[in-house]
Write a protein that holds these residues in place. Structure first.
Motif, PDB file in Angstrom:
ATOM      1  N   ALA A 123      13.273  -0.688  -7.619  1.00 17.74           N
ATOM      2  CA  ALA A 123      13.156  -0.123  -6.272  1.00 17.74           C
ATOM      3  C   ALA A 123      11.777   0.481  -6.051  1.00 17.74           C
ATOM      4  N   VAL A 124      11.206   1.113  -7.068  1.00 23.75           N
ATOM      5  CA  VAL A 124       9.848   1.659  -6.942  1.00 23.75           C
ATOM      6  C   VAL A 124       8.853   0.538  -6.667  1.00 23.75           C
ATOM      7  N   VAL A 125       8.966  -0.553  -7.416  1.00 19.60           N
ATOM      8  CA  VAL A 125       8.054  -1.695  -7.246  1.00 19.60           C
ATOM      9  C   VAL A 125       8.206  -2.310  -5.857  1.00 19.60           C
ATOM     10  N   LEU A 126       9.454  -2.518  -5.435  1.00 22.54           N
ATOM     11  CA  LEU A 126       9.692  -3.102  -4.111  1.00 22.54           C
ATOM     12  C   LEU A 126       9.193  -2.180  -3.005  1.00 22.54           C
ATOM     13  N   MET A 127       9.352  -0.869  -3.193  1.00 22.10           N
ATOM     14  CA  MET A 127       8.864   0.096  -2.216  1.00 22.10           C
ATOM     15  C   MET A 127       7.346  -0.004  -2.077  1.00 22.10           C
ATOM     16  N   LEU A 128       6.653  -0.090  -3.196  1.00 21.10           N
ATOM     17  CA  LEU A 128       5.195  -0.184  -3.164  1.00 21.10           C
ATOM     18  C   LEU A 128       4.733  -1.494  -2.527  1.00 21.10           C
ATOM     19  N   ILE A 129       5.400  -2.589  -2.869  1.00 22.25           N
ATOM     20  CA  ILE A 129       5.038  -3.875  -2.254  1.00 22.25           C
ATOM     21  C   ILE A 129       5.221  -3.803  -0.745  1.00 22.25           C
ATOM     22  N   TRP A 130       6.323  -3.234  -0.313  1.00 21.64           N
ATOM     23  CA  TRP A 130       6.609  -3.147   1.124  1.00 21.64           C
ATOM     24  C   TRP A 130       5.568  -2.302   1.847  1.00 21.64           C
ATOM     25  N   LEU A 131       5.306  -1.098   1.337  1.00 21.81           N
ATOM     26  CA  LEU A 131       4.426  -0.172   2.047  1.00 21.81           C
ATOM     27  C   LEU A 131       2.958  -0.547   1.949  1.00 21.81           C
ATOM     28  N   LEU A 132       2.553  -1.138   0.827  1.00 23.16           N
ATOM     29  CA  LEU A 132       1.142  -1.476   0.637  1.00 23.16           C
ATOM     30  C   LEU A 132       0.795  -2.870   1.158  1.00 23.16           C
ATOM     31  N   HIS A 133       1.724  -3.811   1.055  1.00 23.96           N
ATOM     32  CA  HIS A 133       1.427  -5.192   1.457  1.00 23.96           C
ATOM     33  C   HIS A 133       1.817  -5.469   2.913  1.00 23.96           C
ATOM     34  N   TYR A 134       3.015  -5.044   3.308  1.00 21.79           N
ATOM     35  CA  TYR A 134       3.500  -5.363   4.652  1.00 21.79           C
ATOM     36  C   TYR A 134       3.178  -4.279   5.682  1.00 21.79           C
ATOM     37  N   ARG A 135       3.051  -3.051   5.231  1.00 23.36           N
ATOM     38  CA  ARG A 135       2.750  -1.953   6.144  1.00 23.36           C
ATOM     39  C   ARG A 135       1.308  -1.491   5.964  1.00 23.36           C
ATOM     40  N   GLU A 136       0.916  -0.375   6.574  1.00 27.67           N
ATOM     41  CA  GLU A 136      -0.484   0.037   6.603  1.00 27.67           C
ATOM     42  C   GLU A 136      -0.959   0.772   5.355  1.00 27.67           C
ATOM     43  N   GLY A 137      -0.065   1.098   4.429  1.00 28.62           N
ATOM     44  CA  GLY A 137      -0.458   1.836   3.235  1.00 28.62           C
ATOM     45  C   GLY A 137       0.162   3.222   3.241  1.00 28.62           C
ATOM     46  N   ILE A 138      -0.248   4.062   2.286  1.00 27.65           N
ATOM     47  CA  ILE A 138       0.335   5.390   2.096  1.00 27.65           C
ATOM     48  C   ILE A 138      -0.790   6.414   2.057  1.00 27.65           C
ATOM     49  N   GLU A 139      -0.849   7.303   3.058  1.00 25.55           N
ATOM     50  CA  GLU A 139      -1.908   8.319   3.084  1.00 25.55           C
ATOM     51  C   GLU A 139      -1.471   9.486   3.962  1.00 25.55           C
ATOM     52  N   TYR A 140      -1.237  10.635   3.358  1.00 19.66           N
ATOM     53  CA  TYR A 140      -0.734  11.797   4.090  1.00 19.66           C
ATOM     54  C   TYR A 140      -1.750  12.306   5.112  1.00 19.66           C
ATOM     55  N   GLY A 141      -3.031  12.293   4.757  1.00 18.33           N
ATOM     56  CA  GLY A 141      -4.065  12.854   5.638  1.00 18.33           C
ATOM     57  C   GLY A 141      -4.686  11.858   6.578  1.00 18.33           C
TER      58      GLY A 141
END
Length: 224
Positions: free
Chosen positions: A28-46
């Protein structure tokens, strides 16, 4: 009566669901990262991009909160360590998960502020915040009951069943919050690709199976 043999057998029985839980949890961690980094805009709080801020929420609420809660539960029941070490790791992982969960929840509120959206209007938000608050209360209850030196053994014995049942119930509430969150996000995405839709579905299944496997591991491990 061979208690040593019984404990060895129960440890062997609980080891399989523990391994399965780790498999689905890491998947689930791997799939979450693939989804957010590849299909969405990435992960950045600021970030100035509201979607990058929003992506912090599912990442930390699963990878930082729910995953660590599951690890904490399994550590207490299945880890090959002294009882005191098990308790400290159990409480420590829960505390880290709660801290990361606070950041994840703040990310959701920050996303709402950026787009002038109302807070706490969805079923996901109701279940999720309720689960988080109750787990915080559960942690405080556990710290004062099982870690405080002034707590009597009789009190610990009486409270242990309620602590265990509460933890298992909150685990499933967390799973429900995660799955309703994925459904809500999929609805927001609208016309996503078939590949992304399938990825979200597999992510939800992995999270669900992680929770079920953790519960099996803890249920079998209680006989150790």
């Amino acid at each position: 009566m061979n208690l040593s043999g019984d404990r060895t057998t129960s440890k062997r029985h609980s080891s399989l669901p523990t391994l399965v839980a780790h498999f689905f949890g890491i998947l689930a961690v791997v799939l979450m990262l693939i989804w957010l980094l590849h299909y969405r805009e990435g992960i950045e709080y600021g970030s100035d991009n509201p979607l990058k801020v929003l992506n912090v929420h599912p990442f930390l609420m699963y990878c930082g909160f729910l995953f660590l809660v599951g690890q904490a539960m399994m550590t207490y029941k299945t880890a090959y360590a002294s009882h005191q070490v098990q308790k400290m790791v159990h409480g420590g992982l829960h505390l880290i998960g709660l801290i990361l969960g606070i950041v994840g929840i703040c990310a959701a509120f920050r996303f709402h502020d950026k787009l002038n959206l109302k807070d706490m209007v969805s079923l996901h938000s109701w279940i999720g915040l309720t689960t988080f608050v109750l787990l915080g209360v559960q942690w405080l209850f556990g710290a004062f009951t099982f870690l405080a030196p002034q707590s009597s053994s009789g009190t610990r014995t009486r409270m242990m069943p309620w602590h265990v049942l509460g933890g298992r119930a909150l685990l499933y509430m967390g799973i429900v919050a995660a799955l309703t969150g994925l459904m809500e996000r999929a609805t927001m995405l609208g016309q996503s690709t078939n590949a992304e839709s399938r990825l979200i579905n597999f992510l939800g299944l992995a999270i669900l199976l992680f929770g079920v496997s953790v519960d099996f591991s803890v249920a079998l491990g209680r006989y150790n």
